[in-house]
Each structure stands twice: as C-alpha cells, then as structure tokens.
Design a protein around this motif. Structure first.
Motif, short mmCIF file in Angstrom:
data_model
loop_
_atom_site.label_atom_id
_atom_site.label_comp_id
_atom_site.label_asym_id
_atom_site.label_seq_id
_atom_site.Cartn_x
_atom_site.Cartn_y
_atom_site.Cartn_z
N ARG A 295 0.87 -1.18 0.00
CA ARG A 295 0.00 0.00 0.00
C ARG A 295 0.90 1.22 0.00
N SER A 302 -3.84 2.69 -4.76
CA SER A 302 -3.69 1.68 -3.70
C SER A 302 -5.03 1.17 -3.19
N TRP A 305 -5.78 -2.27 -1.20
CA TRP A 305 -5.20 -2.61 0.09
C TRP A 305 -6.11 -3.46 0.98
N TYR A 326 2.73 -7.75 4.03
CA TYR A 326 1.95 -6.56 3.70
C TYR A 326 2.75 -5.34 4.12
N ASP A 328 2.63 -1.40 4.49
CA ASP A 328 1.73 -0.25 4.55
C ASP A 328 2.56 1.03 4.67
N SER A 330 1.24 3.95 3.56
CA SER A 330 0.25 4.98 3.22
C SER A 330 0.55 6.31 3.91
N THR A 349 1.37 -3.88 -6.26
CA THR A 349 1.49 -2.53 -5.73
C THR A 349 0.60 -1.59 -6.53
#
Length: 521
Positions: A295, A302, A305, A326, A328, A330, A349
């Motif tokens: 993400r 994204s 996610w 995973y 993340d 963000s 991605t």
C-alpha cells in the motif's frame, strides 16, 4: 495405516479516480457504498475504499464480484510408472474442479500381488482431480507480418510441445491499435481454425496490444463487444462482468464459452525467449520465495489494500504455504518500493511507475503488477509498461490499455489469484479468474507456467504417498480404491480436510488394489 499430514515445503528463519490525471482533476466518482472481501479460511472485511459501482455478488473466496461453482468428484487419470518394481514414482495433479470427463491412464496397471492380495508389483493407477489446462489445449496465434511474432511462436511451440495443429497463422499490420474491422476477420479465422478442445490462447505478438476500446487479450478471449468498454460517456465507467471470475472450471471454453488469452509480450525476441524459459522452469517447482503486497502513498492507485490485508490474513501460517508481507506505507514514513530483495514470488502494488524492480531477483513463475492506467500498453507506455516487470524477471503481469479509473474489479484480486495459482492452476487461469471486469486489461506472460502444477505420487514398500497443494481449505476429500477402473469404489481414507492452504502428504498402506483416486465426494 493411513494418515494425512501437512508438509512444510520451505520453513524460513476512496473514491474512484482517473488514474492518469489525478494532478489535474478531482476523483471521477463519489459514491460511498461498501464491498465485502472474502478469502477461503478468512473472515469477511469491508473495503472502505471502493465505490458502489465496484460491488457484486459475493463468492466463496475473493472479492464479492461474482459467485463460484462447487467441487465435484470428477477426476483425470494420471500416468503411473510401468517399471516392474515395488518402488516407483509418478506425477499427477490434484485440485478441485467443475464436472469434467474422466480419463484413465494407459500405463501402471497392476497385474501381480502377494498371496494375500496385498502390495501389487506395479505402481497402482492413480486418478487425481483435473487441475488446469494443458499444452494440448492451448492455441497459439502468430502474426506472419511480424518477424518477432513468428520467432516467438516457433520457440514457444517447441518449448512447450504444443501440437502444430494448434497454431493459427494470421496476417495484420503491426501497430498499437487493431481496428475493429480487422479484428473481426482475424477472430473469424481463429474460430474456424480451432476445435472445441482448445481452452485458452497464447498471443505471440506485442503489438497490437489493443482492439478499439478493448485490450487485445480480452478481445481474442471474449470477442469484441463494447459492453467490455466504458460506454458511459463519463471519464469513469463500469464494464461487463465475466463469469469466469473465481470459477472452479478447468475448461473455460467448455464451461464459459471463452478462451482466456495471454500475450507473450516483449521488447525483442531474446526477452520473449527468456520469459518462456522462466515459465517452463517454474513447472512443479513448488517454489520458495516471498510475496509483497504494498500500500503506497498513492491513495488512488492503492485501492486494493483491503484485499491485500485479507490475503495476508488467509496465509498467516509461518512455514506453510506462502510467505507474504503486507507493506503499509500509506503515511509515507517508509518506502513505496521493494528493492535489493532476492527470490520475489509475488509483488503487487499501486504506482504509475515502480522504481528499483531490476535490483530484485524473481522466482520462476513469479507474478508482479502495479495498478495504474496504462500499464498494459506494451512494450512501452507513458507510465510504466508491464513489460518492465517481465524484463526484470517476473513470469506474468497485468495492466490496462485505456483509462480504467481505479475500480478494483478491473484489476487482479489477490484473494482469488494466489489460492488458484497455489492449488495448481496455470498462471493464465489464475490471473484471468482474479479479474471480474477484464475487458480493458492485458494479461502478459508465459501462459502455462504452473509452479504448483504437479502432485508427486510414490509407491514404495506397499505404501502409497501423495503430496499435493491442490486441496481446497474446508473442503472434504477421500482416497478410494477399486479393482476395476470403472469401480465400484471403496473409501480407504476419509475426511481429508485442511483449514488453510498448505502442502499436504496423504499416505495409505497396505496397498490392496490396482486403482486409486482422490475425490471430493
């Protein structure tokens, strides 16, 4: 004694948006409906980033964009060793399938047993559920006006042992977009040349990558129809759902009336040959490797996610199945990129351009894609073309050829793709089944790559052993035996079941019959 045991194959210490013009315009849709994501063995999670236009009927596993069919007991015969010894090895396949005609092996029949009727001298004939399409069922399309297409077709047919009668020779201009009228003629030639046994297609050219408003792979798979295009008159619009999504079928032409297509896209012949070699090398490799689901700080790209999280949760069994991470980023506190990393098996991605991919190494059979608008334009695009993934070492990728907006249903769903691939589907089947609205997307790669496409079967010291990743979690199977290939069949191992994807060993002894089959009763 009979038992089933898990194997540890590799223990290891918001709103819809126009993706191309985000800097210039607001999002193209403002609906706030929710979509549920389900994965076999995981609980449902809401997708807060999806608009109402992305929803649909919930399936058994994966995003709620369609329904799945149920498992059956139909099987495919697998050839067994003909060596007259008490120790032999054969390979076969195992998975869950739709109803398929049963075939039987021509070898491996057991003629001799001990005085008490146990332990045949020859390896028993083992029937396991059909798992995927085969080289004999793949059509190969070649453009005689394109020297690269001719060379790639020749190399691919030889590498995969594809029958010569499966090759269809076409002639059209090498250009980015094939006009609808030209396509109609080419499609008619394909349909006339191929029999009903052909279940999927390999396109050996890189251009044209588009047919009017459809991708080339979707057009040859589905036939041209503007229902697979955005005809809303708006920048963002839905396209038609295809019921092959998350299907259990291993014969898509028979069961769904379509032949999924994948393009052997490459900037030159050398890259295409390297891609083919990776696909062949991946077969039955049961690879170790890591998967990364990222993400990024690019919010619009994204939107997958929530599916990434569902995928991670479903495979959260360290040392078993797949090793997934995973990432993340963000909030921007880390990196959007996976760099300087070895043995990548999956990389999903969302960015317009993904840096650092050539600093990694990729496992044969590896799959990678990035959600953006024009990744499916090959071999080059104003954004990163999916051919960059193939050049870096991936075996398959996916990207759209026209502005799709960020509907998750127009892009691969990892909660569907990974389980299907792991249970033995070819990459063309697993990838196609993961996209609910595929009309604008190009599938590229080596179609028949099947890293988990075999199930080793051994017979030694009167014991039968089957190893497989083909079992579907929470389904029940049984091993049956018979004295005749037509039965009657008697269960010798019942209630075979797992609660998550894994490599499983099924053992039975003493062997007392010449025929065995693994079924989902």
């Amino acid at each position: 004694m009979t038992y089933v045991s898990p194997r540890h194959p590799h223990p290891r210490t918001p709103a819809l948006a126009c993706l191309v013009c985000l800097a210039l315009a607001p999002a193209c849709g403002d609906s706030e409906g929710a979509v549920t994501e389900t994965t076999a063995g995981s609980s449902e999670t809401e997708d807060p980033s999806a608009g109402t236009s992305v929803g649909g009927t919930q399936g058994t596993e994966g995003t709620g964009a369609g329904t799945t069919t149920t498992d059956t007991t139909d099987t495919t015969g697998a050839p067994a060793s003909t060596g007259a010894t008490t120790s032999a090895t054969t390979s076969a396949t195992a998975s869950t399938t739709e109803t398929v005609p049963e075939t039987t092996s021509e070898s491996g029949e057991s003629e001799g047993t001990t005085d008490d009727g146990l332990c045949p001298d020859l390896t028993p004939n083992i029937q396991l559920p059909r798992q995927r399409i085969t080289a004999e069922e793949l059509g190969v399309l070649v453009n005689l006006n394109d020297p690269q297409s001719v060379a790639v077709a020749d190399y691919y047919v030889a590498a995969r042992g594809i029958p010569a009668e499966n090759v269809v020779e076409l002639s059209f201009d090498v250009q980015n977009v094939m006009p609808e009228g030209v396509f109609a003629g080419a499609k008619a030639e394909v349909d006339a040349a191929l029999g009903p046994e052909i279940q999927a297609l390999a396109l050996t050219w890189t251009q044209p990558y588009r047919v009017a408003c459809m991708s080339a792979t979707a057009a040859f798979a589905l036939g041209f129809n503007d229902i697979y295009c955005n005809t809303s008159g708006m920048a963002c619009g839905e396209t038609a759902f295809v019921d092959y999504f998350n299907s259990d079928s291993t014969r898509p032409y028979d069961d769904h009336g379509l032949r999924p297509a994948m393009m052997l896209a490459a900037k030159d012949v050398a890259n295409a040959e390297a891609l083919i070699d990776r696909g062949v090398a991946s077969d039955a490799s049961f690879p170790t490797g890591d998967g990364y689901l990222v993400r990024t700080t690019d919010v619009a790209r994204s939107v997958r996610w929530p599916a990434f999280i569902s995928t991670i949760n479903a495979w959260d069994y360290p040392g078993e199945g797949l090793e997934l991470t995973y990432v993340d980023n963000s909030d921007g506190s880390g990196s959007n990129l996976i760099e300087d990393t070895e043995s990548i098996l999956f990389y999903f991605t969302g960015l317009a351009n993904v840096g650092g991919i050539t600093s990694n190494t990729y496992v044969p059979g590896g799959v990678a894609d990035h959600l953006t608008s024009y990744g499916g334009q090959v071999p080059d695009s104003g954004q990163m073309s999916v051919t960059r993934w193939l050049e870096a070492g991936a075996t398959a990728s996916f990207g759209t050829v026209v502005e799709p907006c960020n509907y998750p249903t127009k892009f691969p769903d990892t909660t569907v793709m990974l389980p299907r691939y792991y249970r033995g589907a070819t990459v063309i089947e697993a990838y196609w089944k993961s996209v609910a609205w595929p009309g604008e997307g190009n599938f590229v790669g080596e179609p028949l790559a099947a890293p988990w496409g075999e199930s080793p079967v051994t017979y030694e010291d009167c014991k039968l052993t089957i190893e497989t990743t083909g079992l579907r979690p929470f389904s029940t199977y049984e091993l049956q035996e018979a004295d005749d290939p037509d039965g009657p069949w008697t269960a010798v191992v019942e209630d075979i079941s797992i609660d998550h994807h894994q490599l499983v060993t099924i053992e039975h002894e003493p062997v007392a019959a010449p025929y065995y089959r693994l079924v989902a009763p």
